[in-house]
Design an enzyme around this catalytic site. Structure first.
Site, PDB file in Angstrom:
ATOM      1  N   GLU A 142      -7.851   2.019  -3.421  1.00 46.26           N
ATOM      2  CA  GLU A 142      -8.564   1.900  -2.148  1.00 46.26           C
ATOM      3  C   GLU A 142      -9.494   3.097  -2.023  1.00 46.26           C
ATOM      4  OE1 GLU A 142      -6.062   1.119   1.197  1.00 46.26           O
ATOM      5  OE2 GLU A 142      -5.093  -0.596   0.231  1.00 46.26           O
ATOM      6  N   GLU A 171       0.869  -1.180   0.000  1.00 47.07           N
ATOM      7  CA  GLU A 171       0.000   0.000   0.000  1.00 47.07           C
ATOM      8  C   GLU A 171       0.903   1.225   0.000  1.00 47.07           C
ATOM      9  OE1 GLU A 171      -2.929   0.459   3.150  1.00 47.07           O
ATOM     10  OE2 GLU A 171      -3.503   2.443   2.401  1.00 47.07           O
ATOM     11  N   GLU A 198      -6.497  -5.095   8.185  1.00 46.14           N
ATOM     12  CA  GLU A 198      -5.515  -4.016   8.413  1.00 46.14           C
ATOM     13  C   GLU A 198      -5.034  -4.024   9.863  1.00 46.14           C
ATOM     14  OE1 GLU A 198      -7.984  -0.496   7.433  1.00 46.14           O
ATOM     15  OE2 GLU A 198      -6.639  -0.248   5.724  1.00 46.14           O
ATOM     16  N   ASN A 242      -4.408   5.057  -2.208  1.00 46.37           N
ATOM     17  CA  ASN A 242      -5.621   5.581  -1.563  1.00 46.37           C
ATOM     18  C   ASN A 242      -6.231   6.669  -2.429  1.00 46.37           C
ATOM     19  OD1 ASN A 242      -5.731   4.317   1.254  1.00 46.37           O
ATOM     20  ND2 ASN A 242      -3.592   4.913   1.029  1.00 46.37           N
ATOM     21  N   ASP A 247     -11.933   0.597   1.522  1.00 48.90           N
ATOM     22  CA  ASP A 247     -10.994   0.806   2.638  1.00 48.90           C
ATOM     23  C   ASP A 247     -11.759   1.026   3.946  1.00 48.90           C
ATOM     24  OD1 ASP A 247      -8.569   1.131   3.850  1.00 48.90           O
ATOM     25  OD2 ASP A 247      -7.990   2.945   2.758  1.00 48.90           O
TER      26      ASP A 247
HETATM   27  P1  C2E Z   1      -5.244   3.997   5.605  1.00 50.93           P
HETATM   28  O1  C2E Z   1      -5.539   3.989   4.163  1.00 50.93           O
HETATM   29  O2  C2E Z   1      -6.155   3.201   6.475  1.00 50.93           O
HETATM   30  O3  C2E Z   1      -3.754   3.527   5.780  1.00 50.93           O
HETATM   31  C1  C2E Z   1      -3.301   2.668   6.772  1.00 50.93           C
HETATM   32  C2  C2E Z   1      -2.741   3.431   7.917  1.00 50.93           C
HETATM   33  O4  C2E Z   1      -2.527   2.547   9.010  1.00 50.93           O
HETATM   34  C3  C2E Z   1      -1.364   4.030   7.601  1.00 50.93           C
HETATM   35  O5  C2E Z   1      -1.264   5.240   8.330  1.00 50.93           O
HETATM   36  C4  C2E Z   1      -0.418   3.013   8.199  1.00 50.93           C
HETATM   37  O6  C2E Z   1       0.845   3.540   8.532  1.00 50.93           O
HETATM   38  C5  C2E Z   1      -1.185   2.602   9.435  1.00 50.93           C
HETATM   39  N1  C2E Z   1      -0.843   1.251   9.878  1.00 50.93           N
HETATM   40  C6  C2E Z   1      -0.532   0.183   9.114  1.00 50.93           C
HETATM   41  N2  C2E Z   1      -0.317  -0.906   9.876  1.00 50.93           N
HETATM   42  C7  C2E Z   1      -0.502  -0.540  11.173  1.00 50.93           C
HETATM   43  C8  C2E Z   1      -0.432  -1.226  12.414  1.00 50.93           C
HETATM   44  O7  C2E Z   1      -0.124  -2.409  12.501  1.00 50.93           O
HETATM   45  N3  C2E Z   1      -0.696  -0.507  13.544  1.00 50.93           N
HETATM   46  C9  C2E Z   1      -1.023   0.801  13.483  1.00 50.93           C
HETATM   47  N4  C2E Z   1      -1.270   1.440  14.622  1.00 50.93           N
HETATM   48  N5  C2E Z   1      -1.106   1.480  12.314  1.00 50.93           N
HETATM   49  C10 C2E Z   1      -0.848   0.808  11.161  1.00 50.93           C
HETATM   50  P2  C2E Z   1      -0.771   6.553   7.659  1.00 50.93           P
HETATM   51  O8  C2E Z   1       0.273   6.303   6.665  1.00 50.93           O
HETATM   52  O9  C2E Z   1      -0.508   7.517   8.764  1.00 50.93           O
HETATM   53  O10 C2E Z   1      -2.024   7.030   6.831  1.00 50.93           O
HETATM   54  C11 C2E Z   1      -3.212   7.415   7.447  1.00 50.93           C
HETATM   55  C12 C2E Z   1      -4.304   7.634   6.441  1.00 50.93           C
HETATM   56  O11 C2E Z   1      -3.992   8.734   5.591  1.00 50.93           O
HETATM   57  C13 C2E Z   1      -4.482   6.462   5.504  1.00 50.93           C
HETATM   58  O12 C2E Z   1      -5.256   5.484   6.163  1.00 50.93           O
HETATM   59  C14 C2E Z   1      -5.171   7.105   4.339  1.00 50.93           C
HETATM   60  O13 C2E Z   1      -6.537   7.238   4.610  1.00 50.93           O
HETATM   61  C15 C2E Z   1      -4.544   8.487   4.317  1.00 50.93           C
HETATM   62  N6  C2E Z   1      -3.485   8.519   3.296  1.00 50.93           N
HETATM   63  C16 C2E Z   1      -2.183   8.187   3.413  1.00 50.93           C
HETATM   64  N7  C2E Z   1      -1.564   8.373   2.236  1.00 50.93           N
HETATM   65  C17 C2E Z   1      -2.492   8.826   1.356  1.00 50.93           C
HETATM   66  C18 C2E Z   1      -2.451   9.198  -0.031  1.00 50.93           C
HETATM   67  O14 C2E Z   1      -1.437   9.137  -0.716  1.00 50.93           O
HETATM   68  N8  C2E Z   1      -3.632   9.638  -0.579  1.00 50.93           N
HETATM   69  C19 C2E Z   1      -4.782   9.694   0.126  1.00 50.93           C
HETATM   70  N9  C2E Z   1      -5.892  10.115  -0.477  1.00 50.93           N
HETATM   71  N10 C2E Z   1      -4.847   9.339   1.435  1.00 50.93           N
HETATM   72  C20 C2E Z   1      -3.699   8.905   2.035  1.00 50.93           C
HETATM   73 CA    CA Z   2      -7.521   1.639   5.923  1.00 51.92          CA
HETATM   74 CA    CA Z   3      -5.772   2.572   2.682  1.00 49.24          CA
END
Ligand code: C2E
Ligand code: CA
Ligand code: CA
Length: 600
Positions: free
Chosen positions: A443, A353, A530, A411, A473
């Site tokens: 997603e 991802e 996830e 995403n 998602d």
């Molecule tokens: P998401 O799509 O649900 O992405 C998964 C989030 O969960 C990611 O946070 C990831 O680092 C975190 N995560 C993965 N495995 C674990 C785990 O085992 N434990 C915990 N506590 N967390 C875990 P991240 O990278 O901070 O991203 C947060 C949200 O920001 C994403 O949720 C997504 O909705 C958004 N996002 C991130 N990058 C993009 C992007 O390029 N475009 C868009 N539109 N949204 C993005």
């Molecule tokens: Ca997610």
């Molecule tokens: Ca996602």
């Protein structure tokens, strides 16, 4: 014999009589002459009581001379200057302003304005004061035309800002509170669209009139934008009083309005900001009331909200993030990290991802959960999405043939999905980089599919025809119903981390995950769990029939692909030294990924 005191003559001597008679005639002439002039004149003694007035003054106050003489000037003519009582006689003397001039606004609509001038009469001590009043309504109306809204006749933004500034200045001399009520009509655009602009205009006039009718004469109301009105008051004593007042006003303004056979019930959100600080800027005070209005609008229950400094902090943080975002995007510094998605049966990586990352500045990183919403509000999300997409496609095009079977998930912001021509644009980029779209997984969250089903479903359908797969998602956090899920153009679901976290400890979470997995399988949809952080969670997921997962147990997001070992069975993504990392502590993240968890 002592000289007997000379008695006053019972009649004044002839010469004196003539003198008195002459004086009386002169006074009469003066009185009559002063009575002819258009300027209203009044003579006030040291105690502030009227000792003389001319006919124009009697006409101005609409009282008979007998009612006026001996009364206090302030009672006869309560003057206001932009809601501020004009200096009383005591204040006039106290402020050492024995003479002066100012404009007094007696009423706003229609405008009635007086120019007031006063001077001491030096015949005795303490001096009486002579006040003169000139009607300057026409002159002021002309001069302030540029300050008025042509539809409602109320002050416009410029006029209102000036009034707020005057009230703030006044705080320097007389401590108190300046209160703003920011009133915003909800759904005004719909009323315009539905009934036409002429009805919209009439509604605005009606709202203006209702506001005027329900505030004190000294309060000021202006229309500062399409459907935005602001009331300025200087005599509210406390926050509680302001809230009560705003609630009362809300009830009055939102009464049904009958117009040519239609009944429209206006809906209004009111934000309140108060200040005792004369140094606050007009912009800041107005902005505070605007922020409070937005929080009232966002509340499902309240229509009135008081400004909370916390809101201000949030806005400042957002504006900092926005400017950082602009800099990062301009310097092409946005990074993309990749988190592996694992086949839980054999531990191999089946995809990644892509997650956008801010370059850390002085060790402080801004998380996607913070900057993505700001990017969406600032219209920068499309640029971020394009960068992430190009990064992913470049990584995919660089992979050796054997590894290309893996997919990269990106995403999709709800805003992207509502964009016409999204599919065409993505297809063009993929063609340019010669990457088949079948390697790409999109997603999406539920909201864009609910809000704009036709265009979003069309764009997604187009992309699926080209080989893209689509996953829902954060599944379980939205409003998915079974029938709705069956209709969506999707290939799989990603069970939200919040359910996986409680899998081993909370029977409800466990039941919900089992139900989601079964539902997905019945609908022939793929399932990815996830936020997997523990081995025991993997076992539980496998027992439920969920065979794909993602989480810190397998690897935190990191730059592609150097941190991932593609050959390591089970937890293949985790470098050997970190395979035993305990729950909740992810493997060390890449230099650019200082986010160790999902802080949403
Ligand atoms: P998401 O799509 O649900 O992405 C998964 C989030 O969960 C990611 O946070 C990831 O680092 C975190 N995560 C993965 N495995 C674990 C785990 O085992 N434990 C915990 N506590 N967390 C875990 P991240 O990278 O901070 O991203 C947060 C949200 O920001 C994403 O949720 C997504 O909705 C958004 N996002 C991130 N990058 C993009 C992007 O390029 N475009 C868009 N539109 N949204 C993005
Ligand atoms: Ca997610
Ligand atoms: Ca996602």
């Amino acid at each position: 014999m002592p000289e007997s005191p000379s008695l006053p003559p019972s009649h004044p001597p002839e010469g004196e009589l003539e003198l008195v008679e002459e004086l009386r005639r002169t006074l009469g002439r003066l009185d009559s002459a002063l009575g002819q002039i258009r300027e209203a004149l009044v003579l006030v003694d040291a105690a502030g009581q009227v000792i003389w007035s001319n006919a124009a003054f009697d006409g101005l106050v609409g009282k008979r001379r007998l009612e006026i003489l001996g009364a206090s000037l302030h009672r006869v003519l309560p003057l206001n200057h932009v809601g501020e009582p004009i200096l009383t006689i005591e204040q006039t003397r106290g402020a050492n302003q024995n003479s002066g001039m100012l404009n007094a606004i007696l009423s706003e609509l229609p405008l009635q304005a007086l120019e007031v001038e006063w001077h001491p009469v030096l015949t005795e001590e303490p001096n009486p004061l002579m006040f003169s009043f000139r009607d300057v309504s026409n002159r002021l109306a002309l001069a302030t035309q540029a300050m008025r809204c042509s539809v409602t006749g109320l002050l416009n933004r410029r006029g209102l800002l000036e009034r707020i500034q005057t009230s703030l200045h006044h705080l320097r001399r007389q401590p108190g509170l300046v209160t703003l009520l920011f009133c915003d009509l909800n759904h005004f655009k719909q009323i315009n669209d539905l009934y036409g602009h002429h009805v919209g205009d009439r509604l605005l006039i009606e709202i203006g009139q209702r506001l005027r009718a329900n505030i004190r004469p000294e309060d000021v109301v202006g229309r500062i934008g399409g459907d935005e009105f602001v009331v300025l008051a200087i005599d509210v004593d406390s926050r509680e009083e302001a809230i009560q007042w705003a609630n009362r006003l809300h009830t009055k303004i939102t009464a049904p309005w009958h117009d040519e056979g239609k009944t429209i019930t206006p809906r209004l959100s009111i934000g309140i900001a108060l200040t005792a600080d004369p140094e606050i800027s007009v912009d800041e005070l107005l902005c505070n009331s605007d922020l409070a209005m937005y929080s009232a609008k966002a509340s499902p229950t309240a229509s009135v909200a008081l400004f909370d400094p916390q809101l201000d902090k949030q806005v400042k943080r957002e504006s900092l993030i926005r400017s950082r975002l602009q800099t990062v995007l301009a310097a092409d510094q946005l990074c993309v990290n990749y988190q592996p998605i694992i086949d839980l049966v054999n531990g191999s990586i089946i995809g990644f991802e892509a997650l956008a990352r801010f370059p850390a500045e002085e060790g402080v990183s801004i998380l996607p959960s913070e900057f993505i919403p700001v990017a969406e509000n600032a219209g920068l999300i499309h640029r971020i999405s394009d960068i992430v997409l190009s990064h992913c496609l470049e990584e995919l095009s660089g992979l050796s043939k054997g590894l290309q079977a893996m997919s990269i998930s990106i995403n999709m912001s709800p805003l992207q999905l509502s964009q016409e021509g999204l599919a065409t644009k993505m297809i063009q980029i993929a063609e340019k980089l010669q990457v088949p779209l079948s390697y790409l997984v999109l997603e999406v969250t539920e909201s864009p599919l609910i809000d704009r089903p036709q265009s979003a479903i069309r764009e997604l359908g187009h992309l699926r025809d080209c080989g893209c797969r689509v996953y829902l998602d954060d599944f379980g956090t939205g409003y998915s119903s079974m029938s709705w899920l069956a209709q969506l153009p999707i290939d799989g679901i990603k069970i939200d981390r919040s359910f996986v976290t409680g899998l081993l400890t909370d029977p409800r979470s466990s039941l919900l995950v089992a139900t989601m997995v079964r539902l997905a399988r019945d609908l022939e949809l793929d399932v990815i769990a996830e936020g997997v952080e523990e081995e025991a969670q993997v076992d539980a997921l496998l027992a439920m029939g969920c065979t794909k997962g993602q989480g810190y147990l397998f690897g935190a997001p990191a730059p592609f692909p150097e941190r991932f070992s593609f050959s390591n069975p089970r937890c293949a993504a985790v470098p050997a030294s970190t395979t035993s990392s305990s729950a909740g502590s992810p493997p060390p993240a890449c230099a650019r990924d200082s986010t160790k968890g999902d802080h949403r």
